[in-house]
Design an enzyme around this catalytic site. Structure first.
Site, PDB file in Angstrom:
ATOM      1  N   SER A   1     -18.679  43.121  33.619  1.00 32.29           N
ATOM      2  CA  SER A   1     -18.501  43.060  34.995  1.00 32.29           C
ATOM      3  C   SER A   1     -17.688  41.448  34.766  1.00 32.29           C
ATOM      4  CB  SER A   1     -19.524  42.698  35.891  1.00 32.29           C
ATOM      5  OG  SER A   1     -19.172  42.900  37.237  1.00 32.29           O
TER       6      SER A   1
ATOM      7  N   ASP B   1     -16.885  53.962  37.386  1.00 31.26           N
ATOM      8  CA  ASP B   1     -17.231  52.839  37.901  1.00 31.26           C
ATOM      9  C   ASP B   1     -15.870  52.466  38.472  1.00 31.26           C
ATOM     10  OD1 ASP B   1     -17.991  50.224  38.181  1.00 31.26           O
ATOM     11  OD2 ASP B   1     -17.510  49.387  36.339  1.00 31.26           O
TER      12      ASP B   1
ATOM     13  N   HIS C   1     -21.068  51.405  36.222  1.00 35.45           N
ATOM     14  CA  HIS C   1     -21.232  49.866  35.801  1.00 35.45           C
ATOM     15  C   HIS C   1     -21.834  49.394  34.659  1.00 35.45           C
ATOM     16  CE1 HIS C   1     -18.833  46.339  36.747  1.00 35.45           C
ATOM     17  NE2 HIS C   1     -19.985  45.650  37.154  1.00 35.45           N
TER      18      HIS C   1
END
Length: 449
Positions: A132, A383, A408
């Site tokens: 991320s 995602d 994710h």
């Protein structure tokens, strides 16, 4: 597993203040070999480092194979790495040192410190790993400090979610696709719910009914309606991010494939407003009350307390400016265009700062990154952040890995019997690249001596 901290400068780029703070980091060396080993360095992101460490099982799973020491570095202003203690979020003067550049400099100082103080670490290759925002940091770290790390694994890193590098609507489009594919009429039900909320909230009795039907902790006023809709939208977004193939507890305790579970309650969009919203409540309840502990739903909370939402909101208002928009046609949300002026005014009101939306691409290159080497960008097709990620190879050493059933950074999570084949394949590719970087490092070291 050892928790330590390093004293580091609050400002790496100026000489006016000599103030320092303690940055936390974790070291695990169970499988580390001084001979031919490596160092896997987790570039911490917006939360408590112990929590991230517990959610990054991949590093633990590959430690033995790579003879690796694991290091997890906490990002400044998150967890307990607070430059001004309790005053760190007091005002923009104290927050001034919360930038990705300062964080990368912290990481560089920490690697230097570890190599200086741990016998046997000095001549070993370091690989940056993150997911991320942490994945963005891992990639950027390899770009800015290529002498510090031999390569980077950037998982679910939306390094192109800036300016107009990708269309602002792509994120919510992917969220919608996840729901559309998870059950018949699921996205249509959500699409219809916004007008139902608007109609119900136009009367006092409707507001009262809505507060009770959604089991909200405090009664709604007409001023709360936009906030309510934003909270519901954010819930659908979070579900898309954590649509994992097994039960998990990342943002909230959830069942396997949670969107499928949610969509069981949203099979029929053509019902009355009242019934539709009772169904929406059941769906929200999967996310907020899967464990059955919640007495009521609180519209100011959507994720775990381990994430530093305050710090992140400041970063989004300064340099991590990510444009999002919806049109209600390609997605299941109410139309909302990206309005920089409105965003900037909100930021000024909250933090007393205005965003610089073009700085990140000046600093890190936007799409012009082909001069760099040895970065693996992995993305899951489920995602929503993959829309701003690198999903095609740029060169033969800037490589994209796609995980068709991945949400994710699924690849960074611990291995699980329910893992889809696509993530097993992705992990083996990632390890292969890391082994190559390590081998090249030792080959080149050998040649130099």
């Amino acid at each position: 597993m050892e928790l330590s901290d390093i004293t580091t400068y609050v400002d790496h780029f100026g000489f006016n203040t000599v103030k320092t703070f303690n940055q936390r980091y974790l070291v695990a060396d169970k499988y580390w070999k001084k001979n031919g080993g490596s160092i896997l360095f987790y570039t911490g992101n917006e939360g408590d480092i112990i929590w991230f460490c517990n959610n990054t099982g991949f590093m633990w799973d590959v430690a033995e194979e790579l003879k690796a020491m694991l290091v997890f570095a906490e990002h400044r202003y998150y967890g307990e790495s607070l430059p001004f203690g309790d005053s760190s979020f007091k005002d923009s003067r104290h927050l001034n040192f919360l930038t990705s550049e300062q964080a990368l400099a912290d990481f560089a100082e920490l690697i230097k410190h570890l190599k200086r103080t741990i016998p046997g670490a000095e001549n070993q290759p370091v690989i940056a790993i993150g997911g991320s925002y942490g994945g963005m940091l891992a990639a950027w770290f390899r770009m800015k400090y290529p002498h510090m790390v031999v390569g980077a694994l950037a998982a679910s890193a939306p390094i192109w979610q800036f300016e107009d590098l990708v269309p602002c609507g792509v994120f919510m489009k992917i969220v919608t696709t996840d729901f559309r594919k998870s059950g018949p009429y699921c996205s249509e039900s959500i699409h219809r719910s916004w007008d139902a909320i608007n109609r119900l909230s136009s009367t006092g009795s409707g507001l009262q009914w809505l507060s009770e039907a959604l089991h909200l902790c405090s009664p709604l006023t007409s001023e709360d309606i936009q906030h309510l809709k934003d909270w519901i939208s954010e819930t659908w977004v979070n579900l898309a991010m954590v649509d994992y193939p097994y039960a998990s507890n990342f943002l909230q305790p959830l069942p396997a494939w949670p969107i499928k579970v949610v969509c069981q309650y949203l099979k029929n969009p053509n019902v009355s407003d009242l019934l539709l919203l009772q169904n929406i409540f059941q769906a929200l309840n999967v996310y907020y009350n899967y464990s059955g502990q919640a007495k009521c739903l609180n519209i100011s909370e959507t994720a775990t307390g381990s994430l530093g939402t305050l710090g992140w909101s400041y970063q989004a208002c300064t340099e991590v400016v990510m444009p999002f928009c919806t049109n209600g046609v390609d997605d299941m949300f109410e139309p909302h265009s990206w309005n920089l002026k409105e965003f900037s005014d909100d930021c000024f009101q909250q933090w007393g700062v205005r965003p610089r939306p073009f700085w990140i691409t000046t600093m890190y290159g936007g799409k012009n990154i082909s001069s760099h080497t040895n970065i693996v960008f992995s993305n899951g097709e489920l995602d929503p952040w993959s829309g701003g990620g690198v999903t095609k190879d740029i060169t033969d050493t800037l490589v994209a890995v796609t995980i068709s059933e991945g949400a994710h950074h699924l690849d960074l999570r611990a291995k699980n019997a329910l893992d889809p084949t696509s993530v097993l394949l992705a992990r083996s590719l990632e390890v292969r690249h890391m082994k190559n970087w390590i081998r090249d490092f030792y080959d080149n070291t050998g040649k130099r001596h």
